[in-house]
Design an enzyme around this catalytic site. Structure first.
Site, PDB file in Angstrom:
ATOM      1  N   GLU A 251       5.339   7.824  -2.208  1.00  0.00           N
ATOM      2  CA  GLU A 251       5.043   6.438  -2.617  1.00  0.00           C
ATOM      3  C   GLU A 251       4.400   6.410  -4.011  1.00  0.00           C
ATOM      4  O   GLU A 251       4.685   5.532  -4.816  1.00  0.00           O
ATOM      5  CB  GLU A 251       4.142   5.767  -1.574  1.00  0.00           C
ATOM      6  CG  GLU A 251       4.885   5.560  -0.252  1.00  0.00           C
ATOM      7  CD  GLU A 251       4.023   4.905   0.811  1.00  0.00           C
ATOM      8  OE1 GLU A 251       3.025   5.526   1.232  1.00  0.00           O
ATOM      9  OE2 GLU A 251       4.342   3.777   1.217  1.00  0.00           O
TER      10      GLU A 251
ATOM     11  N   GLU B  85       5.999   8.863   8.081  1.00  0.00           N
ATOM     12  CA  GLU B  85       4.956   8.109   8.790  1.00  0.00           C
ATOM     13  C   GLU B  85       5.343   7.713  10.205  1.00  0.00           C
ATOM     14  O   GLU B  85       4.504   7.660  11.104  1.00  0.00           O
ATOM     15  CB  GLU B  85       4.588   6.845   7.996  1.00  0.00           C
ATOM     16  CG  GLU B  85       3.764   7.092   6.746  1.00  0.00           C
ATOM     17  CD  GLU B  85       4.568   7.539   5.540  1.00  0.00           C
ATOM     18  OE1 GLU B  85       5.770   7.837   5.676  1.00  0.00           O
ATOM     19  OE2 GLU B  85       3.990   7.599   4.447  1.00  0.00           O
TER      20      GLU B  85
END
Ligand code: NAD
Length: 694
Positions: A106, A126
């Site tokens: 990210e 995740e």
């Protein structure tokens, strides 16, 4: 010391992340990145910034050491870091090698340019912790690699090698040779050519048939992920990346993240993630304890367990010598190992070359002389103390001085076995589960004399053969089977009182157990439990059992292996078919005992069976047989088909609330008169203090 070193190379500033092992984005590293960026922006001689990690990792994402601590969210948060990077007035280039995952990816997506080496590992994992990428990953990745590819990555959490993204705007250039030199050269090019500040957030995704695709995705993902909410939330977030403005998509991602973090499913997944790591640690055995080298393994007994145990080591490239008493048994055992590999070959899971390699590492023998070089010898002979004695006395004669001698016994006293040798410090239990080449769990049974370096070595070798190793003290049944005995005992009483075996199995399976207790008995062989009960009737006459199981065994209904047990089985098939003969047997039994059957609800079945596990687990913790509550959960998640989304019996009890567990146990004690149901003192104490196990 800052975790982000700053240096300049001509007009380029280099911010080097340095938080081993994987540049987890903890508070210090985040602060270091911001400080580096500020310095670069303030220096008129600097025209661009390169952000780089180590050869091992650009960044593996959030720092797990900070999980659940205020530092994880302290400013500068990852959101802030990404906002500052993306908003920088000088171009920021991410130089990616090694792992680039989760928050690490990210962060890279927030940079204006990305260069990478081939072989870097790209992922947003995740979902494996029951959450979704929470720092813009669901919004930025689809803008670079397209909605479908991004959705696959985000929903599965799979690692994709960087070279698979060649031709997509995820990477602006692939660097051959030294990453840092290549990234600096790329940065100079950006400056020289006055390339713009490319912000991923500004990109639009052109996807004409989006709604139809996402509806299809919801149906498919929903069916596969039935016990977990995160994958569907991932679909919604990626859909927002396509259909909504960037900031709205970010808001939806944030809301979903906050929601998912609190779900019991995510808590369960995180519990298992940390539980696995915790289990590998032993309180009084420091992590730097020297280990013994294990290059050659010996296995005694080529039966059901010996064969499976041998395969674990062969799969890991470790040579195995397998010993039997008779040529015929040896050939049979080796034949089964070969057959297993051939089946994998047929299914395309193994190449012929690998098969030959593995079989080449296996040496069958009838002679103990062939074990003199073995570093680790695991015994898997008949479960009879006399046979074990004979084997361990012989091993004591032939094994080399520092060899580790392990027993796979399920029920016998490891201390007694150790004392058959003159080297009890080298003896340990290695309790594999059937099928041993498949099941993840390995109970490492620590004897009174077991040396620390023996334990450290066994824990290390367990990792090498991809097992989840959990340490247990010596007791009858160790952690897993001692608990399961009470679970089975309670299930027996439920049938005695009015339930059918299939009702009990169905209720527990619907709740999430891979297999109910009666199907499990049929699979393992009801004769095994019978043998244990016969011993209990003598050793512990106070412990009561429903005797229907004995009647069943007296009829030779041992389970799948005899074609009938609690259920009946058609030849060559494993489907458990309810059998009216068993119904009749139960009916007659109740009549004989004068029991009037009552209606039993599924909820009662779950409460009784699962809380039985919890109550016994509390005793194991109190006695120090289990080191920590999460170890018990790991045993059940990896060895007993306990549903992952519930995190193990102890986490489940914590979530139900120990006060409620204790009240239920007291009620069962009053109703049944079974002393077992007296709440274990540790359970009662934690409940009274308003605490939890974990
Ligand atoms: N079957 C299971 O589910 C399971 C699970 C965990 C642990 N265990 C334990 O593993 C051990 C083996 O169980 P199993 O199910 O593989 O039994 P098994 O009967 O399938 O195999 C035992 C093998 O040992 C051989 N053997 C017997 N005496 C021997 C000796 N003196 N020297 C060399 N070989 C000898 C036999 O020929 C046989 O092939 C037992 O201690 C059992 O309690 C079994």
């Amino acid at each position: 010391m800052t975790q982000a070193a700053y240096s300049t190379h001509g007009a380029i500033a280099l911010v080097s992340m340095n938080n081993p092992p994987v540049n987890g984005l903890g508070y210090d590293l985040r602060s270091g990145i911001v400080a580096g960026l500020d310095r670069a922006l303030a220096d008129p001689k600097v025209s661009a910034v390169v952000l780089i990690g180590s050869a091992k990792a650009f960044s593996g994402g959030a720092d797990i050491k900070e999980f659940n601590s205020p530092r994880a969210l302290a400013e500068p948060s990852l959101h802030t870091v990404i906002r500052l990077v993306e908003g920088s007035s000088k171009p920021v280039i991410a130089a990616i090698g090694g792992a680039c995952m989760g928050g690490g990816l990210e962060l890279a997506l927030g940079c204006h340019y990305r260069v990478a080496v081939a072989g870097a590992q790209i992922a947003l994992p995740e979902v494996k912790l029951g959450i979704l990428p929470g720092a813009g990953g669901t919004q930025r990745l689809p803008r670079l690699i397209g909605a479908e590819a991004a959705l696959n990555m985000i929903v599965s959490g799979t690692i994709v090698p960087s070279e698979q993204f060649k031709g997509t705007p995820l990477f602006d250039e692939f660097i051959e040779g030294d990453l840092q030199a290549g990234a600096l050269a790329f940065a100079e090019k950006v400056v020289k050519e006055k390339r713009p500040l490319k912000r991923v957030r500004d990109l639009k995704i052109d996807y004409p048939n989006a709604e139809a695709f996402f509806q299809f995705a919801r149906n498919t993902v929903g069916a596969v992920a039935k016990n977990f909410p995160a994958p569907l939330k991932c679909v919604d977030a990626v859909a927002a990346a396509v259909t909504r403005p960037f900031d709205e998509g970010m808001r939806l991602e944030r809301e979903s993240f906050v929601y998912l973090v609190q779900t019991p499913e995510s808590k369960a997944l995180r519990h298992a993630f940390f539980g696995e790591r915790a289990a590998s640690k032993i309180g009084d055995v420091p992590e730097d304890t020297p280990t013994r080298k294990i290059e050659r393994v010996g296995v005694i007994g080529a039966g059901t367990m010996g064969g499976g145990i041998a395969m674990n080591f062969l799969n890991a490239g470790i040579a195995v010598t397998i010993l039997e008493t008779r040529q015929e048994a040896l050939e049979k055992g080796v034949g089964i190992i070969r057959k297993n590999y051939e089946n994998s070959l047929k299914k395309g899971k193994l190449t012929q070359e690998k098969l030959d390699q593995r079989m080449g590492l296996l040496k069958p023998t009838l002679s103990y002389d062939d074990l003199k070089d073995a570093d680790l010898i695991i015994e898997a002979v008949f479960e009879e103390i006399g046979v074990k004695e004979q084997v361990f006395r012989k091993l004591d004669e032939v094994a080399k001085a520092d060899a580790i001698l392990a027993s796979n016994t399920s029920t016998l006293d490891v201390n007694r076995i150790a004392n058959f040798t003159k080297r009890p410090q080298d003896v340990v239990g290695m309790h594999f589960f059937s099928p041993a080449n498949v099941m993840k769990l390995l109970e490492v049974v620590r004897g009174a004399a077991t040396a620390k370096d023996v334990l450290a070595t066994v824990m290390q070798i367990a990792r090498k053969i991809r097992k989840t190793a959990v340490v247990s003290g010596v007791c009858d049944g160790f952690i897993g089977n001692r608990m399961i005995e009470h679970y089975g005992r309670v299930a027996g009483f439920l049938v005695e009182e009015g339930a059918t075996p299939w009702q009990v199995d169905k209720a527990l399976e619907k709740w999430g157990m891979a297999m109910g207790p009666f199907r499990m008995g049929d699979l393992a062989g009801n004769d095994i439990g019978w043998a244990i009960r016969k011993r209990r009737y003598v050793e512990k006459p106070d412990v009561k059992y429903a005797k229907i199981a004995d009647t069943l065994c007296e009829l030779g209904r041992y389970g799948q292996k005899t074609g009938m047990g609690w259920y009946r089985y058609e030849a060559g098939k494993r489907d458990a078919i309810p059998d009216p003969v068993v119904d009749k047997l139960i009916e007659d039994y109740r009549k004989e005992k004068g029991i009037v059957p009552r209606r039993i609800s599924d909820a009662e079945i779950i409460e009784r069976c699962i809380f039985a596990l919890v109550n016994e687990a509390a005793r194991l913790l109190e006695e120090g047989i289990a080191q920590r509550a999460s170890d018990v959960d790991m045993v059940y998640l990896t060895g007993y088909g306990f549903p992952l989304h519930r995190g193990g019996p102890i986490l489940y009890a914590d979530q139900v609330g120990l006060y409620n567990v204790v009240r239920a146990a007291q009620r069962f004690a009053a109703e049944s008169g079974d002393a077992f149901w007296q709440p274990a003192p540790l359970l009662a104490k934690l409940a009274a203090e308003g605490k939890t196990f974990n």
